[in-house]
Design an enzyme around this catalytic site. Structure first.
Site, PDB file in Angstrom:
ATOM      1  N   PHE A 122       2.585  -0.082   2.694  1.00 45.19           N
ATOM      2  CA  PHE A 122       2.843   0.725   1.504  1.00 45.19           C
ATOM      3  C   PHE A 122       1.571   0.743   0.664  1.00 45.19           C
ATOM      4  O   PHE A 122       1.154  -0.281   0.134  1.00 45.19           O
ATOM      5  CB  PHE A 122       4.016   0.202   0.656  1.00 45.19           C
ATOM      6  CG  PHE A 122       4.333   1.154  -0.456  1.00 45.19           C
ATOM      7  CD1 PHE A 122       5.157   2.249  -0.240  1.00 45.19           C
ATOM      8  CD2 PHE A 122       3.745   1.015  -1.703  1.00 45.19           C
ATOM      9  CE1 PHE A 122       5.407   3.182  -1.260  1.00 45.19           C
ATOM     10  CE2 PHE A 122       3.992   1.945  -2.724  1.00 45.19           C
ATOM     11  CZ  PHE A 122       4.831   3.019  -2.488  1.00 45.19           C
ATOM     12  N   ASP A 132      -5.926  -4.041   0.326  1.00 45.63           N
ATOM     13  CA  ASP A 132      -5.124  -3.506  -0.778  1.00 45.63           C
ATOM     14  C   ASP A 132      -4.388  -4.692  -1.418  1.00 45.63           C
ATOM     15  O   ASP A 132      -3.371  -5.150  -0.923  1.00 45.63           O
ATOM     16  CB  ASP A 132      -4.130  -2.462  -0.244  1.00 45.63           C
ATOM     17  CG  ASP A 132      -3.255  -1.875  -1.356  1.00 45.63           C
ATOM     18  OD1 ASP A 132      -3.238  -2.458  -2.472  1.00 45.63           O
ATOM     19  OD2 ASP A 132      -2.589  -0.855  -1.120  1.00 45.63           O
ATOM     20  N   LYS A 158      -1.790  -2.423 -10.727  1.00 47.43           N
ATOM     21  CA  LYS A 158      -0.646  -3.136 -11.302  1.00 47.43           C
ATOM     22  C   LYS A 158      -1.022  -4.105 -12.429  1.00 47.43           C
ATOM     23  O   LYS A 158      -1.221  -3.671 -13.545  1.00 47.43           O
ATOM     24  CB  LYS A 158       0.140  -3.834 -10.194  1.00 47.43           C
ATOM     25  CG  LYS A 158       0.812  -2.820  -9.242  1.00 47.43           C
ATOM     26  CD  LYS A 158       1.916  -3.466  -8.426  1.00 47.43           C
ATOM     27  CE  LYS A 158       2.419  -2.567  -7.304  1.00 47.43           C
ATOM     28  NZ  LYS A 158       3.278  -1.495  -7.734  1.00 47.43           N
TER      29      LYS A 158
HETATM   30  C1  LIG Z   1       0.163  -2.609  -1.996  1.00 51.94           C
HETATM   31  C2  LIG Z   1       0.344  -1.384  -2.851  1.00 51.94           C
HETATM   32  N1  LIG Z   1      -0.576  -0.409  -2.815  1.00 51.94           N
HETATM   33  C3  LIG Z   1      -0.469   0.688  -3.589  1.00 51.94           C
HETATM   34  C4  LIG Z   1       0.604   0.873  -4.429  1.00 51.94           C
HETATM   35  C5  LIG Z   1       0.710   2.118  -5.261  1.00 51.94           C
HETATM   36  O1  LIG Z   1       0.508   1.855  -6.610  1.00 51.94           O
HETATM   37  P1  LIG Z   1       0.968   2.922  -7.717  1.00 51.94           P
HETATM   38  O2  LIG Z   1       2.454   2.972  -7.694  1.00 51.94           O
HETATM   39  O3  LIG Z   1       0.416   2.381  -9.003  1.00 51.94           O
HETATM   40  O4  LIG Z   1       0.341   4.239  -7.328  1.00 51.94           O
HETATM   41  C6  LIG Z   1       1.586  -0.116  -4.496  1.00 51.94           C
HETATM   42  C7  LIG Z   1       2.771   0.050  -5.375  1.00 51.94           C
HETATM   43  O5  LIG Z   1       3.798  -0.548  -5.198  1.00 51.94           O
HETATM   44  C8  LIG Z   1       1.457  -1.279  -3.695  1.00 51.94           C
HETATM   45  O6  LIG Z   1       2.386  -2.241  -3.709  1.00 51.94           O
END
Ligand SMILES: Cc1ncc(COP(=O)(O)O)c(C=O)c1O
Length: 402
Positions: free
Chosen positions: A145, A230, A259
């Site tokens: 994700f 990530d 976040k």
């Molecule tokens: C590992 C990871 N990458 C990217 C994202 C995407 O972040 P955003 O919702 O701020 O676009 C999330 C959101 O849950 C995430 O957990």
């Protein structure tokens, strides 16, 4: 839900009436919060064990973060990147040093930071690695994700995130998460990056096998490709270390952060990498009106200050050990599995008892907020400011509903 919620049902109905249904929230309408606790419009208090999917690592309205935001609101909020402002370098330097990298590029949401990492990796591939034009590939893991843009959902393996959003962006190869051999076979001369989460949060807090991150690091080094981690959900103290990669002593070529970087106040994301990578960007090649704005930088700089004391990482490690011990004791008593690191746990409820959704609804009735993901799995990620007694109380509530 419970009988004493007077204003809640109408407020839930209003929210349903006036918005697209791209979420299925629990029927809790929050109006106030402090630390690890939130209060709903009927005055009922809940212990927040989701913490905005780790966006609230420092709890709700952390005094130092609120003070930084207030001070900045009174001085300067937005300039665009057409000019420089006095909080910009403070934030970028602080975050670069926290990451041990030369440079930082601030954006807003997590998905934008992932997009930034993809664009930088492709440009690096063409300009530095010498990959033939328009042939770059990026290797990703199934169950990933990374956000919601059309490019990012193009390499999602979750039908609910991906279906009916085609045509999809090409250039991604998906391999099983945790499988180094499959990754090694997928990497070839067109590979500009491997992009993975060091722990897959959305998938249910999936921790890869020991040695996996080191293996990915070694593979990327020997094959001349970038390792992009990530750490949007796993980073900034959540796992008991500053980054989840730290658990294997691994340093990726690029961190992707978001976040908690915004302190639960503003959306702040960033990528951090050395100059030989981020240096491929030139004026006009990438940008964002709001990325790196003064309010975001003031809050982000305070987040970095909070993390540089190590207190939150320590709390997460110590309280996390307690959480995992207590949760493990529930295996066979309603839970079938517990995974995670630090104050972060994915727990699988025995599906014969109830679904994850039902469990979260019952937990909310008992004053604990958590969120299900994928069937009978629940994610627990309380704010790192939670007190030991509060944590114990949350696990007791869980035991009670099981
Ligand atoms: C590992 C990871 N990458 C990217 C994202 C995407 O972040 P955003 O919702 O701020 O676009 C999330 C959101 O849950 C995430 O957990």
């Amino acid at each position: 839900m419970v009988d004493d919620l007077v204003r809640t049902p109408a407020a839930v109905a209003d929210a349903e009436r006036w918005t697209a249904h791209n979420y299925h929230p629990l029927p809790v309408v929050i109006s106030q919060a402090e630390g690890a606790w939130v209060t709903d419009i009927d005055g009922k208090r809940y212990l927040d064990c989701l913490a905005g999917y780790s966006a609230l690592n420092f709890g709700h309205r952390h005094p130092a973060l609120i003070a930084a935001a207030h001070a900045q609101l009174d001085r300067l909020t937005l300039t665009s990147r057409a000019f420089i402002h006095d909080q910009f370098a403070v934030f970028c330097q602080g975050l670069a040093e926290l990451c041990g990298k030369d440079l930082v590029l601030p954006m807003n949401t997590g998905a934008e930071a992932v997009e930034t990492a993809i664009k930088v990796a492709r440009k690096w591939g063409y300009q530095v690695k010498g990959v033939p034009a328009n042939t770059a590939t990026i290797v990703v893991a199934d169950g990933n994700f990374h956000g919601r843009t059309t490019t990012i959902v193009s390499f999602s393996t979750d039908p609910s995130a991906r279906d009916d959003y085609g045509p999809y962006t090409p250039g991604f190869k998906i391999v099983p998460y945790g499988d180094l051999e499959a990754m090694a076979s997928a990497v070839d001369e067109t590979t500009v990056a491997v992009l993975i989460e060091p722990i897959q949060g959305e998938q249910g807090v999936i921790v890869p096998p020991p040695g996996y991150l080191q293996g990915v690091r070694d593979l990327c080094t020997t094959r001349g490709t970038l390792f992009i981690a990530d750490e949007i959900q796993s980073g900034l103290g959540r796992t008991g270390r500053t980054f989840a990669c730290d658990h294997e002593g691994v340093v990726p070529d690029m961190y992707v952060l978001g976040k908690a970087l915004g302190g639960g106040i503003v959306p702040v994301s960033a990528v951090a990498a050395d100059a030989d990578i981020l240096g491929v960007l030139s004026p006009g090649s990438h940008g964002s009106t709001f990325g790196g704005n003064p309010l975001a930088c003031a809050v982000g700089a305070e987040v970095v200050r909070q993390l540089s004391t190590g207190e939150y990482q320590r709390r997460s490690a110590e309280l996390g050990a307690r959480l995992h011990t207590d949760l493990s004791a529930l295996i066979g008593h309603g839970l079938i599995a517990v995974r995670g690191r630090g104050l972060w746990a994915g727990i699988d409820i025995d599906p014969s008892l109830m679904s994850g959704r039902e469990a979260c609804e019952r937990l909310a009735e008992h004053g604990v907020l958590a969120k299900d993901t994928h069937g009978s799995t629940i994610r627990l990620a309380p704010p790192l400011v939670i007190e030991p007694a509060e944590l114990d109380w949350a696990v007791e509530r869980l035991a009670a509903i099981l």
